[in-house]
Design an enzyme around this catalytic site. Structure first.
Site, PDB file in Angstrom:
ATOM      1  N   CYS A   2       0.804  -1.213   0.069  1.00  0.00           N
ATOM      2  CA  CYS A   2       0.025   0.102   0.199  1.00  0.00           C
ATOM      3  C   CYS A   2       0.828   1.231  -0.080  1.00  0.00           C
ATOM      4  O   CYS A   2       1.917   1.459   0.714  1.00  0.00           O
ATOM      5  CB  CYS A   2      -0.951  -0.122   1.334  1.00  0.00           C
ATOM      6  SG  CYS A   2      -1.611   1.486   1.707  1.00  0.00           S
ATOM      7  N   CYS A   5       0.951   3.157   3.323  1.00  0.00           N
ATOM      8  CA  CYS A   5       1.665   2.493   4.325  1.00  0.00           C
ATOM      9  C   CYS A   5       3.280   2.824   4.131  1.00  0.00           C
ATOM     10  O   CYS A   5       3.994   3.009   5.026  1.00  0.00           O
ATOM     11  CB  CYS A   5       1.332   1.258   4.251  1.00  0.00           C
ATOM     12  SG  CYS A   5      -0.244   0.708   5.093  1.00  0.00           S
ATOM     13  N   ASP A  28      -1.444  16.115  -1.422  1.00  0.00           N
ATOM     14  CA  ASP A  28      -1.817  15.046  -2.374  1.00  0.00           C
ATOM     15  C   ASP A  28      -0.813  15.523  -3.412  1.00  0.00           C
ATOM     16  O   ASP A  28      -0.521  16.680  -3.819  1.00  0.00           O
ATOM     17  CB  ASP A  28      -3.319  15.464  -2.634  1.00  0.00           C
ATOM     18  CG  ASP A  28      -3.904  14.303  -3.504  1.00  0.00           C
ATOM     19  OD1 ASP A  28      -4.786  13.503  -3.066  1.00  0.00           O
ATOM     20  OD2 ASP A  28      -3.078  13.967  -4.928  1.00  0.00           O
ATOM     21  N   HIS A  95      -6.661   2.474   1.279  1.00  0.00           N
ATOM     22  CA  HIS A  95      -6.150   3.053   2.478  1.00  0.00           C
ATOM     23  C   HIS A  95      -7.259   4.087   2.777  1.00  0.00           C
ATOM     24  O   HIS A  95      -6.810   5.220   2.193  1.00  0.00           O
ATOM     25  CB  HIS A  95      -4.721   3.124   2.559  1.00  0.00           C
ATOM     26  CG  HIS A  95      -4.184   3.471   3.891  1.00  0.00           C
ATOM     27  ND1 HIS A  95      -3.049   2.695   4.560  1.00  0.00           N
ATOM     28  CD2 HIS A  95      -4.543   4.179   5.051  1.00  0.00           C
ATOM     29  CE1 HIS A  95      -2.735   3.175   5.747  1.00  0.00           C
ATOM     30  NE2 HIS A  95      -3.689   4.284   6.094  1.00  0.00           N
ATOM     31  N   HIS A  97      -8.904   7.428   3.814  1.00  0.00           N
ATOM     32  CA  HIS A  97      -8.249   9.036   3.656  1.00  0.00           C
ATOM     33  C   HIS A  97      -9.271   9.960   3.475  1.00  0.00           C
ATOM     34  O   HIS A  97     -10.206   9.475   2.674  1.00  0.00           O
ATOM     35  CB  HIS A  97      -6.982   9.109   2.596  1.00  0.00           C
ATOM     36  CG  HIS A  97      -7.262   8.667   1.220  1.00  0.00           C
ATOM     37  ND1 HIS A  97      -7.404   7.177   0.811  1.00  0.00           N
ATOM     38  CD2 HIS A  97      -7.763   9.396   0.130  1.00  0.00           C
ATOM     39  CE1 HIS A  97      -7.797   7.355  -0.395  1.00  0.00           C
ATOM     40  NE2 HIS A  97      -8.131   8.344  -0.761  1.00  0.00           N
ATOM     41  N   HIS A  99     -10.067  13.445   2.002  1.00  0.00           N
ATOM     42  CA  HIS A  99      -9.320  14.595   1.077  1.00  0.00           C
ATOM     43  C   HIS A  99      -9.989  15.937   1.733  1.00  0.00           C
ATOM     44  O   HIS A  99     -10.918  16.207   2.156  1.00  0.00           O
ATOM     45  CB  HIS A  99     -10.059  14.677  -0.102  1.00  0.00           C
ATOM     46  CG  HIS A  99      -9.752  13.367  -1.153  1.00  0.00           C
ATOM     47  ND1 HIS A  99      -8.545  13.527  -1.936  1.00  0.00           N
ATOM     48  CD2 HIS A  99     -10.110  12.282  -1.066  1.00  0.00           C
ATOM     49  CE1 HIS A  99      -8.439  12.528  -2.674  1.00  0.00           C
ATOM     50  NE2 HIS A  99      -9.365  11.732  -2.020  1.00  0.00           N
TER      51      HIS A  99
HETATM   52  P1  AMP Z   1      -8.562   8.351  -4.075  1.00  0.00           P
HETATM   53  O1  AMP Z   1      -8.863   8.355  -5.305  1.00  0.00           O
HETATM   54  O2  AMP Z   1      -9.820   9.080  -3.007  1.00  0.00           O
HETATM   55  O3  AMP Z   1      -8.230   7.044  -3.412  1.00  0.00           O
HETATM   56  O4  AMP Z   1      -7.509   9.442  -3.721  1.00  0.00           O
HETATM   57  C1  AMP Z   1      -6.047   8.803  -3.514  1.00  0.00           C
HETATM   58  C2  AMP Z   1      -5.453  10.387  -3.746  1.00  0.00           C
HETATM   59  O5  AMP Z   1      -4.070   9.680  -3.492  1.00  0.00           O
HETATM   60  C3  AMP Z   1      -5.335  10.771  -5.399  1.00  0.00           C
HETATM   61  O6  AMP Z   1      -5.775  12.330  -5.064  1.00  0.00           O
HETATM   62  C4  AMP Z   1      -3.758  10.747  -5.461  1.00  0.00           C
HETATM   63  O7  AMP Z   1      -3.366  11.870  -6.358  1.00  0.00           O
HETATM   64  C5  AMP Z   1      -3.226  10.550  -4.256  1.00  0.00           C
HETATM   65  N1  AMP Z   1      -1.663   9.928  -4.158  1.00  0.00           N
HETATM   66  C6  AMP Z   1      -1.527   8.857  -4.718  1.00  0.00           C
HETATM   67  N2  AMP Z   1      -0.189   8.521  -4.758  1.00  0.00           N
HETATM   68  C7  AMP Z   1       0.302   9.624  -3.759  1.00  0.00           C
HETATM   69  C8  AMP Z   1       1.488   9.662  -3.405  1.00  0.00           C
HETATM   70  N3  AMP Z   1       2.576   9.075  -3.496  1.00  0.00           N
HETATM   71  N4  AMP Z   1       1.644  10.834  -2.551  1.00  0.00           N
HETATM   72  C9  AMP Z   1       0.817  11.711  -2.216  1.00  0.00           C
HETATM   73  N5  AMP Z   1      -0.511  11.377  -2.662  1.00  0.00           N
HETATM   74  C10 AMP Z   1      -0.665  10.309  -3.599  1.00  0.00           C
HETATM   75 ZN    ZN Z   2      -2.128   1.135   3.679  1.00  0.00          ZN
END
Ligand code: AMP
Ligand code: ZN
Length: 131
Positions: A2, A5, A28, A95, A97, A99
């Site tokens: 993940c 993680c 993000d 995982h 989160h 926003h």
């Molecule tokens: P969701 O589509 O609600 O699962 O949002 C996942 C978010 O994680 C997206 O807005 C991605 O741009 C963000 N994301 C993915 N990888 C990373 C990363 N390595 N660092 C920061 N944000 C990330």
């Molecule tokens: Zn995780």
């Protein structure tokens, strides 16, 4: 593995804004608007619906605190606070989160559009769904 993680374990870098024993907040990587931030519990659970109540309360308390901080620092005019639950709702990282998306005006790059689909029988729905 993940990706969130990995960020929590500091195996990959992120723009961390806040961290405590249970929760981390970082920028993000795809900034929908300036300051777009994710609040993430350190314990891996897939969605908000799987998160234990105490952790969820902590995440939401921090969403308020960090949300106010972003609003003030960035002079934002509004904010969308949202969590996508499962792929059908747009979740791409499995995982949990939240926003925080600071909003500057209605025509900025964050497009959230509600449209009515088929008409529903609200009385029948209420009977079905009442807790
Ligand atoms: P969701 O589509 O609600 O699962 O949002 C996942 C978010 O994680 C997206 O807005 C991605 O741009 C963000 N994301 C993915 N990888 C990373 C990363 N390595 N660092 C920061 N944000 C990330
Ligand atoms: Zn995780």
């Amino acid at each position: 593995m993940c990706i969130f993680c990995s960020i929590i374990k500091k195996e990959i870098p992120a723009g961390i804004l806040y961290e405590d024993e249970d929760v981390i907040a970082f920028l993000d990587i795809s900034q929908v608007t300036k300051g777009h931030t994710l609040i993430v519990p350190k314990k891996h659970v897939e969605t908000m619906l799987d998160c234990e109540e105490e952790t969820l309360a902590h995440v939401m308390m921090l969403a308020k605190k960090i949300g106010n901080h972003l609003m003030n620092k960035l002079s934002a005019n509004g904010m969308n606070v949202l969590s996508n639950v499962y792929q059908a709702a747009g979740q791409s990282v499995p995982h949990f989160h939240v926003h925080l998306i600071p909003r500057y005006d209605e025509n900025d790059a964050c497009i959230i559009h509600f449209e009515e689909s088929e008409k529903q029988d609200l009385d029948a729905l209420q009977s079905l769904l009442k807790l």
